[in-house]
Enzyme design. Structure first.
Site, PDB file in Angstrom:
ATOM      1  N   GLY A   1       0.528  74.149   0.596  1.00  0.00           N
ATOM      2  CA  GLY A   1       0.777  72.756   0.341  1.00  0.00           C
ATOM      3  C   GLY A   1       1.678  72.556  -1.260  1.00  0.00           C
ATOM      4  N   PHE A   2       0.750  72.466  -2.354  1.00  0.00           N
ATOM      5  CA  PHE A   2       1.234  71.876  -3.527  1.00  0.00           C
ATOM      6  C   PHE A   2       2.423  70.889  -3.667  1.00  0.00           C
ATOM      7  CE2 PHE A   2      -0.666  76.283  -3.768  1.00  0.00           C
ATOM      8  CZ  PHE A   2      -1.476  75.983  -4.753  1.00  0.00           C
ATOM      9  N   HIS A   3       2.244  69.823  -2.826  1.00  0.00           N
ATOM     10  CA  HIS A   3       3.105  68.847  -2.648  1.00  0.00           C
ATOM     11  C   HIS A   3       2.603  67.432  -2.265  1.00  0.00           C
ATOM     12  CE1 HIS A   3       3.130  70.197   1.518  1.00  0.00           C
ATOM     13  NE2 HIS A   3       3.299  68.899   1.748  1.00  0.00           N
ATOM     14  N   ALA A   4       3.606  66.512  -2.300  1.00  0.00           N
ATOM     15  CA  ALA A   4       3.113  65.082  -1.937  1.00  0.00           C
ATOM     16  C   ALA A   4       4.365  64.694  -1.099  1.00  0.00           C
ATOM     17  CB  ALA A   4       2.683  64.176  -3.074  1.00  0.00           C
TER      18      ALA A   4
END
Length: 138
Positions: A47-50
């Site tokens: 992930g590590f995102h928006a």
């Protein structure tokens, strides 16, 4: 931060279990993309995102994992460990997936097709994006 989990209706008998998930009934958006993660190694975080626009429902179809949600103010860790449970992740929400069991299969139902321009992959840029939405200076 509001955590929204969906409980899907299970149907089963001696032949096994069945869960149907339908747009407009179980999922609050039209599904335009489905993808899944499996074979995630021990200690790996994803992930590590928006996203600016995209909405998702995450379902751990097998095994278990945890989802870190961060709206720029509050953080919450949500365990997923049942195929009849889905976690709604709206746009403008930082997400990280971690602590995958060796047998985990995480399915993602997405409101949009893949579009790299919709991703915010840097946490400081995510915070600036949120401030911009609220008309705040960074």
């Amino acid at each position: 931060m509001e955590i929204i989990k969906y409980r899907f209706t299970e149907h089963g008998d001696g032949r096994g279990q069945l869960i149907a998930v339908e747009t407009g009934k179980d999922i609050p958006f039209p599904i335009h993309r489905v993808y899944y993660m499996y074979g995630v190694g021990e200690g790996i975080r994803r992930g590590f995102h928006a996203h600016k626009k995209l909405e998702q429902v995450l379902i751990c179809m097998h095994g278990s994992c945890k989802i870190l949600l961060d709206d720029g103010k509050d953080k919450a860790v949500v365990p997923l460990d049942s195929p009849n449970e889905g976690l709604y992740v709206g746009n403008a929400m930082w997400r990280e997936m971690f602590d995958f069991s060796p047998d985990a299969v995480l399915v993602v139902l997405a409101s949009e097709l893949y579009d790299e321009a919709d991703y915010i992959r840097n946490y400081d840029e995510f915070l600036a994006y949120l401030a911009g939405q609220k008309g705040e200076s960074v």
